[in-house]
Motif scaffolding. Structure first.
Motif, PDB file in Angstrom:
ATOM      1  N   GLN A 148       0.834  -1.208   0.000  1.00 17.07           N
ATOM      2  CA  GLN A 148       0.000   0.000   0.000  1.00 17.07           C
ATOM      3  C   GLN A 148       0.866   1.254   0.000  1.00 17.07           C
ATOM      4  N   ASP A 149       1.889   1.271   0.825  1.00 16.08           N
ATOM      5  CA  ASP A 149       2.765   2.438   0.929  1.00 16.08           C
ATOM      6  C   ASP A 149       3.551   2.671  -0.363  1.00 16.08           C
ATOM      7  N   VAL A 150       4.143   1.624  -0.885  1.00 16.79           N
ATOM      8  CA  VAL A 150       4.923   1.749  -2.121  1.00 16.79           C
ATOM      9  C   VAL A 150       4.008   2.113  -3.280  1.00 16.79           C
ATOM     10  N   GLY A 151       2.837   1.518  -3.336  1.00 16.92           N
ATOM     11  CA  GLY A 151       1.878   1.846  -4.384  1.00 16.92           C
ATOM     12  C   GLY A 151       1.489   3.323  -4.349  1.00 16.92           C
ATOM     13  N   ARG A 152       1.242   3.848  -3.150  1.00 22.32           N
ATOM     14  CA  ARG A 152       0.902   5.270  -3.005  1.00 22.32           C
ATOM     15  C   ARG A 152       2.053   6.148  -3.478  1.00 22.32           C
ATOM     16  N   ARG A 153       3.256   5.802  -3.066  1.00 19.53           N
ATOM     17  CA  ARG A 153       4.423   6.591  -3.473  1.00 19.53           C
ATOM     18  C   ARG A 153       4.623   6.569  -4.985  1.00 19.53           C
ATOM     19  N   LEU A 154       4.412   5.406  -5.588  1.00 19.24           N
ATOM     20  CA  LEU A 154       4.565   5.304  -7.040  1.00 19.24           C
ATOM     21  C   LEU A 154       3.469   6.084  -7.765  1.00 19.24           C
ATOM     22  N   ARG A 155       2.227   6.000  -7.285  1.00 18.85           N
ATOM     23  CA  ARG A 155       1.138   6.775  -7.919  1.00 18.85           C
ATOM     24  C   ARG A 155       1.466   8.263  -7.902  1.00 18.85           C
ATOM     25  N   VAL A 156       1.905   8.758  -6.761  1.00 19.98           N
ATOM     26  CA  VAL A 156       2.256  10.171  -6.655  1.00 19.98           C
ATOM     27  C   VAL A 156       3.423  10.495  -7.582  1.00 19.98           C
ATOM     28  N   GLY A 157       4.454   9.674  -7.556  1.00 23.09           N
ATOM     29  CA  GLY A 157       5.628   9.919  -8.394  1.00 23.09           C
ATOM     30  C   GLY A 157       5.292   9.883  -9.871  1.00 23.09           C
ATOM     31  N   TYR A 158       4.468   8.931 -10.288  1.00 28.55           N
ATOM     32  CA  TYR A 158       4.087   8.826 -11.689  1.00 28.55           C
ATOM     33  C   TYR A 158       3.258  10.039 -12.116  1.00 28.55           C
ATOM     34  N   ALA A 159       2.319  10.435 -11.261  1.00 29.07           N
ATOM     35  CA  ALA A 159       1.495  11.610 -11.579  1.00 29.07           C
ATOM     36  C   ALA A 159       2.356  12.871 -11.630  1.00 29.07           C
ATOM     37  N   GLN A 160       3.271  13.011 -10.696  1.00 30.67           N
ATOM     38  CA  GLN A 160       4.171  14.168 -10.698  1.00 30.67           C
ATOM     39  C   GLN A 160       5.012  14.196 -11.973  1.00 30.67           C
ATOM     40  N   ALA A 161       5.438  13.041 -12.429  1.00 32.38           N
ATOM     41  CA  ALA A 161       6.245  12.971 -13.654  1.00 32.38           C
ATOM     42  C   ALA A 161       5.440  13.456 -14.852  1.00 32.38           C
ATOM     43  N   LEU A 162       4.196  13.003 -14.974  1.00 30.77           N
ATOM     44  CA  LEU A 162       3.375  13.440 -16.105  1.00 30.77           C
ATOM     45  C   LEU A 162       3.146  14.945 -16.048  1.00 30.77           C
ATOM     46  N   VAL A 163       2.787  15.455 -14.890  1.00 32.51           N
ATOM     47  CA  VAL A 163       2.558  16.902 -14.753  1.00 32.51           C
ATOM     48  C   VAL A 163       3.823  17.669 -15.125  1.00 32.51           C
ATOM     49  N   ALA A 164       4.963  17.226 -14.647  1.00 31.65           N
ATOM     50  CA  ALA A 164       6.227  17.914 -14.954  1.00 31.65           C
ATOM     51  C   ALA A 164       6.494  17.932 -16.456  1.00 31.65           C
ATOM     52  N   HIS A 165       6.236  16.816 -17.129  1.00 34.39           N
ATOM     53  CA  HIS A 165       6.443  16.762 -18.579  1.00 34.39           C
ATOM     54  C   HIS A 165       5.489  17.708 -19.309  1.00 34.39           C
ATOM     55  N   VAL A 166       4.227  17.741 -18.878  1.00 38.73           N
ATOM     56  CA  VAL A 166       3.243  18.611 -19.522  1.00 38.73           C
ATOM     57  C   VAL A 166       3.593  20.073 -19.291  1.00 38.73           C
ATOM     58  N   VAL A 167       3.961  20.423 -18.070  1.00 40.50           N
ATOM     59  CA  VAL A 167       4.329  21.819 -17.766  1.00 40.50           C
ATOM     60  C   VAL A 167       5.568  22.217 -18.564  1.00 40.50           C
ATOM     61  N   SER A 168       6.530  21.331 -18.676  1.00 38.85           N
ATOM     62  CA  SER A 168       7.729  21.639 -19.466  1.00 38.85           C
ATOM     63  C   SER A 168       7.377  21.856 -20.933  1.00 38.85           C
ATOM     64  N   GLU A 169       6.501  21.031 -21.454  1.00 40.37           N
ATOM     65  CA  GLU A 169       6.062  21.195 -22.849  1.00 40.37           C
ATOM     66  C   GLU A 169       5.312  22.515 -23.018  1.00 40.37           C
ATOM     67  N   TYR A 170       4.466  22.833 -22.054  1.00 33.13           N
ATOM     68  CA  TYR A 170       3.752  24.118 -22.083  1.00 33.13           C
ATOM     69  C   TYR A 170       4.756  25.277 -22.104  1.00 33.13           C
ATOM     70  N   ASN A 171       5.715  25.243 -21.193  1.00 33.40           N
ATOM     71  CA  ASN A 171       6.720  26.316 -21.130  1.00 33.40           C
ATOM     72  C   ASN A 171       7.499  26.430 -22.444  1.00 33.40           C
ATOM     73  N   TYR A 172       7.817  25.304 -23.042  1.00 32.61           N
ATOM     74  CA  TYR A 172       8.501  25.299 -24.332  1.00 32.61           C
ATOM     75  C   TYR A 172       7.626  25.960 -25.391  1.00 32.61           C
ATOM     76  N   ARG A 173       6.356  25.572 -25.440  1.00 32.42           N
ATOM     77  CA  ARG A 173       5.434  26.131 -26.440  1.00 32.42           C
ATOM     78  C   ARG A 173       5.275  27.640 -26.272  1.00 32.42           C
ATOM     79  N   VAL A 174       5.161  28.100 -25.046  1.00 32.17           N
ATOM     80  CA  VAL A 174       5.001  29.530 -24.792  1.00 32.17           C
ATOM     81  C   VAL A 174       6.275  30.295 -25.177  1.00 32.17           C
ATOM     82  N   SER A 175       7.428  29.719 -24.855  1.00 30.81           N
ATOM     83  CA  SER A 175       8.686  30.435 -25.121  1.00 30.81           C
ATOM     84  C   SER A 175       9.043  30.471 -26.605  1.00 30.81           C
ATOM     85  N   THR A 176       8.562  29.486 -27.364  1.00 32.99           N
ATOM     86  CA  THR A 176       8.880  29.462 -28.797  1.00 32.99           C
ATOM     87  C   THR A 176       7.776  30.081 -29.638  1.00 32.99           C
ATOM     88  N   GLY A 177       6.687  30.502 -28.966  1.00 37.92           N
ATOM     89  CA  GLY A 177       5.628  31.264 -29.593  1.00 37.92           C
ATOM     90  C   GLY A 177       4.853  30.568 -30.602  1.00 37.92           C
TER      91      GLY A 177
END
Length: 177
Positions: A148-177
């Motif tokens: 249960q503990d490891v599963g929770r940590r992995l869910r959070v980590g996986y979700a954080q990874a996706l959000v980070a990738h999306v935010v980075s892509e957003y920042n790239y798109r905004v900066s390159t216009g």
């Protein structure tokens, strides 16, 4: 540390956290490669003028909330709360489809966490498992608690990874216009 020396519970928790961090990093890399088109689509969608455009505050808040979250639910709830707002911001999250697509992506992202948690725990050596097991706890109860503990940590980590990738892509798109 030699095998003859027993692990302290603290050392065992640190070692388990390193294993979780390694698994999360591996998953993040695989996610970046295998879901590149979806990540690009979400970043591009967020960068549209009728969504967030160059107003980076919403994406910055999303990233901060994600980074500080201790559960997957906290990340999903933040997105839902933004979608439910009766403001221009709420409309940007919901009417554009960005919030719903991000939630769908997050749900798909965390789907592998239970099997990954199981695999990670099966790979633990007996010495590490013994150190993580509480004195008053049976073997099955310890396995269940750790899963249960490891599963929770992995869910959070996986979700954080996706959000980070999306935010980075957003920042790239905004900066390159």
């Amino acid at each position: 540390m030699p095998d003859t020396q027993s692990l302290t519970r603290r050392d065992a928790r640190r070692q388990l956290q390193r294993l979780v961090d390694e698994q999360t990093a591996t998953y993040s890399d695989n996610l970046y490669m295998s879901e590149r088109d979806s990540i690009k689509q979400l970043g591009k969608m967020a960068a549209r003028k009728n969504v967030f455009g160059e107003k980076k505050s919403q994406m910055n808040k999303l990233e901060r909330r994600s980074t500080s979250a201790s559960t997957y639910g906290a990340i999903a709830d933040y997105i839902k709360s933004q979608m439910g707002r009766d403001t221009n911001t709420g409309e940007a999250w919901s009417d554009s489809g960005f919030g719903e697509q991000l939630l769908t992506g997050l749900q798909a992202t965390i789907s592998e966490a239970p099997s990954d948690a199981e695999a990670l725990l099966q790979a633990l050596d007996e010495r590490l498992f013994r150190a993580l097991r509480r004195e008053d706890e049976g073997e099955e109860a310890a396995q269940h608690r750790l899963k249960q503990d490891v599963g929770r940590r992995l869910r959070v980590g996986y979700a954080q990874a996706l959000v980070a990738h999306v935010v980075s892509e957003y920042n790239y798109r905004v900066s390159t216009g």
